[in-house]
Design an enzyme around this catalytic site. Structure first.
Site, PDB file in Angstrom:
ATOM      1  N   TYR A  59      -2.188  -0.333   9.906  1.00 48.23           N
ATOM      2  CA  TYR A  59      -2.511  -0.579   8.732  1.00 48.23           C
ATOM      3  C   TYR A  59      -1.359  -0.564   7.818  1.00 48.23           C
ATOM      4  O   TYR A  59      -0.686  -1.705   7.296  1.00 48.23           O
ATOM      5  CB  TYR A  59      -3.948  -0.024   7.819  1.00 48.23           C
ATOM      6  CG  TYR A  59      -3.666  -0.215   6.425  1.00 48.23           C
ATOM      7  CD1 TYR A  59      -4.201  -1.567   6.230  1.00 48.23           C
ATOM      8  CD2 TYR A  59      -3.354   0.359   5.505  1.00 48.23           C
ATOM      9  CE1 TYR A  59      -4.373  -2.056   4.780  1.00 48.23           C
ATOM     10  CE2 TYR A  59      -3.621   0.453   4.298  1.00 48.23           C
ATOM     11  CZ  TYR A  59      -3.989  -1.121   3.793  1.00 48.23           C
ATOM     12  OH  TYR A  59      -4.160  -1.493   2.687  1.00 48.23           O
ATOM     13  N   SER A 113       0.966  -1.105  -0.017  1.00 50.98           N
ATOM     14  CA  SER A 113      -0.119  -0.068   0.148  1.00 50.98           C
ATOM     15  C   SER A 113       0.888   1.308  -0.126  1.00 50.98           C
ATOM     16  O   SER A 113       1.950   1.239   0.649  1.00 50.98           O
ATOM     17  CB  SER A 113      -1.042   0.055   1.425  1.00 50.98           C
ATOM     18  OG  SER A 113      -1.711   1.321   1.301  1.00 50.98           O
TER      19      SER A 113
END
Length: 352
Positions: free
Chosen positions: A161, A136
């Site tokens: 995350y 990501s």
């Protein structure tokens, strides 16, 4: 879109197959005659009906097999690998969302760390030609140098995350080093499009509009120093993966990382205006959001901007879909999917 064909003599395992990217990638593989094993736990992080809708688009293919399981279930993953012996694994299953990770850390460790470990272990014991996995843009944290390059320092994540995604990169590197697993990590930059994730801003803004509610913009109303994001259209993402699948990393450690972004960041307010225009076109009437401005949320980063030079040099690919074109595709789909006729004013759209 690329006309490149996949090898149809290989079995492709796509984790998170009922997810946004997983659905589109699986469909592209199936359209070209490939055998696809899709796995998904169909969790209720967002409206599960949308996941079933995606699956309905895959199930008519004879060469598609769906397995409902969680990648954090080690026995289930090992059984799946032993039975189907995939040649290529694309790991897209993960608990997504930056803000959600602050409230629900356990599920991120379970899915993104333990789950990915299980995938690596399975690739170790049942060797594959290539493992591609989702990282990501969030790994870049609050880096101020732009555009973000794969060689940038990425050890200051600002959300759990992001930490889990960075850990995936490190784990993949280690397994490539120890067990010669060819692995490629992809740092996705804000993927959007039809059938996208309802927790993403563009989708949420649209939901709010049809519910007659104001959208919340987390930039304190600072237009001069507005947030900006590198929004990447789903078709571009899938084409990037398609080009990378046959390109296995070389060298002593067969592990590479690529950004997949649009390389053309948009200011948040321009993005919102483009979405208003796309919805206006789809509905045949003017759309304007009610807006509330708030401070940026913990874990959010003020800007994302991808350098795609490495990807272009590797496979000759650079995403090109404009934000206007991509959002129009989304708006047209949204109006059709939720059956919102022209002239509808305060139609409720809710997601569980």
């Amino acid at each position: 879109m690329s006309t490149q064909t996949f090898r149809t003599d290989q079995t492709y395992l796509v984790t998170g197959a009922a997810g946004f990217i997983g659905y589109y990638l699986s469909k592209k593989l199936l359209d070209q005659g490939c055998t696809v094993i899709g796995i998904d736990n169909l969790n209720a992080y967002y409206d599960v009906n949308l996941k079933y809708t995606r699956l309905e688009g895959l199930e008519p293919y004879e060469n598609f097999t769906f397995v409902k399981a969680d990648i954090s279930d080690k026995a289930a993953i090992e059984d799946l690998f032993a039975h189907y012996r995939p040649s290529v694994v694309v790991n897209l299953a993960a608990q997504a969302g930056v803000r959600y990770s602050i409230e629900n850390p356990d599920v991120y460790m379970q899915s993104n760390v333990t789950g990915f470990y299980n995938i690596l272990e399975a690739c170790r014991h049942y060797p594959v030609d290539h493992l591609i996995y989702a990282s990501s843009s969030s790994v870049y944290g609050a880096n101020k140098k732009v555009p973000f390059e794969e060689t940038d320092f990425v050890d200051h994540p600002v959300s759990l995350y992001a930490s889990t995604k960075r850990s995936n990169e490190l784990m993949a590197h280690t397994y490539s080093h120890l067990y010669k697993i060819p692995a490629t990590g992809l740092r996705f930059f804000t993927v959007y499009g039809p059938m996208g994730r309802p927790d993403m801003a563009y989708y949420g803004f649209t939901d709010k509009y049809f519910a007659g509610e104001a959208i919340k913009i987390f930039n304190n109303g600072d237009f001069e120093n507005d947030l900006y994001r590198d929004f990447t259209y789903i078709d571009d993402i899938v084409e990037g993966i398609e080009k990378l699948i046959p390109r296995t990393p070389e060298g002593e450690v067969q592990h590479e990382i690529f950004n997949i972004g649009n390389n053309s960041p948009e200011k948040l307010m321009h993005f919102i205006q483009s979405l208003e225009k796309a919805l206006s076109n789809a509905l045949g009437r003017e759309v304007e959001f009610k807006k509330e401005f708030e401070p940026i949320k913990p874990g959010d980063v003020p800007r994302t901007y991808a350098s795609t030079d490495r990807l272009h040099q590797a496979v000759g690919f650079k995403p090109e879909t404009s934000i206007e074109e991509g959002l129009q595709q989304f708006a047209d789909w949204y109006v059709q999917y939720y059956k919102l006729s022209e002239g509808t004013k305060e139609e409720q759209v809710t997601n569980s």
